[in-house]
Write a protein that holds these residues in place. Structure first.
Motif, PDB file in Angstrom:
ATOM      1  N   TYR A   4       1.703  -1.566  -1.060  1.00 12.07           N
ATOM      2  CA  TYR A   4       1.129  -1.229   0.248  1.00 12.07           C
ATOM      3  C   TYR A   4      -0.342  -1.622   0.365  1.00 12.07           C
ATOM      4  O   TYR A   4      -0.865  -1.711   1.470  1.00 12.07           O
ATOM      5  N   TYR A  11       0.739  -4.194   8.253  1.00  9.66           N
ATOM      6  CA  TYR A  11       1.656  -3.057   8.409  1.00  9.66           C
ATOM      7  C   TYR A  11       1.866  -2.670   9.883  1.00  9.66           C
ATOM      8  O   TYR A  11       2.999  -2.622  10.366  1.00  9.66           O
ATOM      9  N   ARG A  20       5.896   2.330  18.400  1.00  2.82           N
ATOM     10  CA  ARG A  20       6.710   3.050  17.399  1.00  2.82           C
ATOM     11  C   ARG A  20       5.979   4.322  16.951  1.00  2.82           C
ATOM     12  O   ARG A  20       6.575   5.393  16.825  1.00  2.82           O
ATOM     13  N   ALA A  43       1.502  10.548   2.801  1.00  4.81           N
ATOM     14  CA  ALA A  43       1.884   9.139   2.942  1.00  4.81           C
ATOM     15  C   ALA A  43       1.535   8.686   4.361  1.00  4.81           C
ATOM     16  O   ALA A  43       2.351   8.089   5.059  1.00  4.81           O
ATOM     17  N   GLY A  45      -0.276   6.379   5.315  1.00  2.00           N
ATOM     18  CA  GLY A  45      -0.383   4.934   5.509  1.00  2.00           C
ATOM     19  C   GLY A  45      -1.663   4.575   6.238  1.00  2.00           C
ATOM     20  O   GLY A  45      -2.753   5.057   5.911  1.00  2.00           O
ATOM     21  N   ASP A  64      -2.650   9.501   0.995  1.00  2.00           N
ATOM     22  CA  ASP A  64      -1.821   8.334   0.650  1.00  2.00           C
ATOM     23  C   ASP A  64      -2.270   7.813  -0.715  1.00  2.00           C
ATOM     24  O   ASP A  64      -3.417   8.021  -1.123  1.00  2.00           O
ATOM     25  N   MET A  65      -1.342   7.150  -1.396  1.00  2.00           N
ATOM     26  CA  MET A  65      -1.664   6.601  -2.719  1.00  2.00           C
ATOM     27  C   MET A  65      -2.354   5.252  -2.626  1.00  2.00           C
ATOM     28  O   MET A  65      -3.025   4.850  -3.563  1.00  2.00           O
ATOM     29  N   ALA A  66      -2.166   4.539  -1.521  1.00  2.00           N
ATOM     30  CA  ALA A  66      -2.645   3.149  -1.449  1.00  2.00           C
ATOM     31  C   ALA A  66      -4.015   3.080  -0.780  1.00  2.00           C
ATOM     32  O   ALA A  66      -4.159   3.398   0.405  1.00  2.00           O
ATOM     33  N   MET A  69      -4.175   1.032   2.526  1.00  2.00           N
ATOM     34  CA  MET A  69      -3.685   1.725   3.721  1.00  2.00           C
ATOM     35  C   MET A  69      -4.739   2.752   4.171  1.00  2.00           C
ATOM     36  O   MET A  69      -5.043   2.876   5.366  1.00  2.00           O
ATOM     37  N   GLY A  86      -4.252  10.370  -2.739  1.00  2.00           N
ATOM     38  CA  GLY A  86      -3.543  11.409  -3.481  1.00  2.00           C
ATOM     39  C   GLY A  86      -2.067  11.088  -3.547  1.00  2.00           C
ATOM     40  O   GLY A  86      -1.567  10.211  -2.845  1.00  2.00           O
ATOM     41  N   ASP A  87      -1.401  11.822  -4.414  1.00  2.00           N
ATOM     42  CA  ASP A  87       0.021  11.622  -4.667  1.00  2.00           C
ATOM     43  C   ASP A  87       0.790  12.778  -4.042  1.00  2.00           C
ATOM     44  O   ASP A  87       0.392  13.943  -4.207  1.00  2.00           O
ATOM     45  N   ALA A  88       1.884  12.447  -3.383  1.00  2.00           N
ATOM     46  CA  ALA A  88       2.711  13.472  -2.726  1.00  2.00           C
ATOM     47  C   ALA A  88       3.183  14.541  -3.714  1.00  2.00           C
ATOM     48  O   ALA A  88       3.471  15.669  -3.328  1.00  2.00           O
ATOM     49  N   MET A 104       6.352  10.992   6.912  1.00  2.00           N
ATOM     50  CA  MET A 104       6.977  10.014   7.802  1.00  2.00           C
ATOM     51  C   MET A 104       7.223   8.717   7.031  1.00  2.00           C
ATOM     52  O   MET A 104       6.290   8.050   6.587  1.00  2.00           O
TER      53      MET A 104
HETATM   54  C1  LIG Z   1       6.379   3.047   4.990  1.00  2.00           C
HETATM   55  S1  LIG Z   1       4.726   3.616   4.758  1.00  2.00           S
HETATM   56  C2  LIG Z   1       4.651   4.949   5.933  1.00  2.00           C
HETATM   57  C3  LIG Z   1       3.273   5.149   6.507  1.00  2.00           C
HETATM   58  C4  LIG Z   1       3.188   6.126   7.685  1.00  2.00           C
HETATM   59  N1  LIG Z   1       3.676   7.442   7.342  1.00  2.00           N
HETATM   60  C5  LIG Z   1       3.919   5.593   8.893  1.00  2.00           C
HETATM   61  O1  LIG Z   1       4.910   6.196   9.335  1.00  2.00           O
HETATM   62  O2  LIG Z   1       3.474   4.555   9.427  1.00  2.00           O
HETATM   63  C6  LIG Z   1       4.861   4.482   3.214  1.00  2.00           C
HETATM   64  C7  LIG Z   1       3.532   4.972   2.662  1.00  2.00           C
HETATM   65  O3  LIG Z   1       3.807   5.858   1.564  1.00  2.00           O
HETATM   66  C8  LIG Z   1       2.756   5.722   0.615  1.00  2.00           C
HETATM   67  N2  LIG Z   1       3.246   6.321  -0.635  1.00  2.00           N
HETATM   68  C9  LIG Z   1       4.256   5.899  -1.412  1.00  2.00           C
HETATM   69  N3  LIG Z   1       4.450   6.751  -2.443  1.00  2.00           N
HETATM   70  C10 LIG Z   1       3.547   7.751  -2.290  1.00  2.00           C
HETATM   71  C11 LIG Z   1       3.253   8.924  -3.024  1.00  2.00           C
HETATM   72  N4  LIG Z   1       3.946   9.273  -4.115  1.00  2.00           N
HETATM   73  N5  LIG Z   1       2.250   9.723  -2.597  1.00  2.00           N
HETATM   74  C12 LIG Z   1       1.520   9.381  -1.488  1.00  2.00           C
HETATM   75  N6  LIG Z   1       1.757   8.279  -0.755  1.00  2.00           N
HETATM   76  C13 LIG Z   1       2.759   7.471  -1.145  1.00  2.00           C
HETATM   77  C14 LIG Z   1       2.509   4.225   0.598  1.00  2.00           C
HETATM   78  O4  LIG Z   1       1.258   3.911   0.041  1.00  2.00           O
HETATM   79  C15 LIG Z   1       2.613   3.886   2.088  1.00  2.00           C
HETATM   80  O5  LIG Z   1       1.357   3.953   2.718  1.00  2.00           O
END
Ligand SMILES: C[S@@+](CC[C@H](N)C(=O)[O-])C[C@H]1O[C@@H](n2cnc3c(N)ncnc32)[C@H](O)[C@@H]1O
Length: 251
Positions: A4, A11, A20, A43, A45, A64-66, A69, A86-88, A104
């Motif tokens: 990401y 994105y 959307r 997350a 994003g 978010d981890m990235a 983003m 941060g991590d979920a 989401m």
């Molecule tokens: C498909 S995007 C969704 C972004 C936003 N929620 C949206 O609906 O547009 C998925 C996001 O999840 C993040 N992600 C993936 N694993 C994660 C984790 N363990 N903790 C936090 N974020 C995470 C990714 O970095 C990415 O930004």
């Protein structure tokens, strides 16, 4: 999972943009109590959905981890809110600190252990009576449509893909195990997410997701079936996604 950090720049434009995001945010807002003062969007994003969950009386914190983003989310959530790395599964928040947690388009991307840990973390950071809202069955929405592409891809998934990590029933069980009771669902149109037969065949040939682990000869057959459909460059209808809410025991 996609990288990401690399995906960040394209994105928003490739995921249906603001249209959307608006539809997704409206579905979340149907499920979040009006008096929700602090909402944590896990997350988040680029923050394109998160910023639409703000109100003058509600702070939205994105995690978010990235880093790539988050760089886009930060200006969107500035002011009263913030976007933090941060991590979920290990949220950088105190227990009972928020009124709502949203996931989401996250749970379909991670394995079941991460889904279980993320749902438990949501329960930990929610105050009693708070709600967790998450997309469920995300990938099957793409193929739930009554179209020629939907029929081929639905059968292919059933035959070749492992069970999805965000299956509604499984998420409900994991939530119940940590005191989160099912509280309702809403739907939204994934604007811009409907794809052409050609695009689906390309994704399969590029070995996206489950196609990577499938027999290449079988994937080639499915691609030929997709490429034999009429109107190769016409996008099929946009999918309709489901969000589910769960309330933490408390009142
Ligand atoms: C498909 S995007 C969704 C972004 C936003 N929620 C949206 O609906 O547009 C998925 C996001 O999840 C993040 N992600 C993936 N694993 C994660 C984790 N363990 N903790 C936090 N974020 C995470 C990714 O970095 C990415 O930004």
């Amino acid at each position: 999972m996609l990288d990401y950090d690399l995906e960040a720049a394209r994105y928003d434009q490739t995921r249906g943009g603001v249209e959307r995001a608006r539809a997704a945010a409206d579905a979340v807002l149907e499920l979040v109590p009006k008096d929700c003062a602090v909402l944590l969007d896990v997350a988040c994003g680029t923050g394109i959905v998160s910023e639409l969950l703000r109100t003058p009386d509600r702070t939205v914190i994105g995690v978010d981890m990235a880093a790539g983003m988050l760089a886009l989310a930060r200006p969107r959530l500035g002011g009263t809110g913030r976007a933090v790395r941060g991590d979920a599964t290990r949220l950088p928040l105190a227990s009972g600190a928020v009124d709502a947690v949203t996931f989401m388009w996250l749970l379909h991307l991670v394995d079941e252990a991460v889904v279980a840990a993320a749902v438990a973390e949501a329960a930990r950071v929610l105050r009693p009576g708070g709600v967790m809202v998450t997309t469920v069955d995300k990938d099957s929405a793409q193929f739930g449509m009554n179209t020629d592409v939907g029929a081929i891809m639905r059968a292919a998934r059933q035959e070749l893909a492992p069970p999805a990590s965000d299956q509604a029933e499984r998420v409900r069980e994991l939530a119940a195990a940590v005191g989160l009771e099912a509280a309702g669902t809403a739907r939204y149109v994934g604007h811009g997410q409907g794809q052409t037969p050609k695009a689906w065949a390309r994704r399969l040939r590029e070995q996206a997701g489950w196609a990577r682990r499938a027999d290449p000869a079988r994937i080639a057959e499915i691609c030929r079936a997709l490429e034999a459909l009429p109107e190769q460059d016409v996008r099929r209808p946009d999918p309709e996604y489901v969000v589910a809410s769960f309330r933490l025991d408390g009142h």
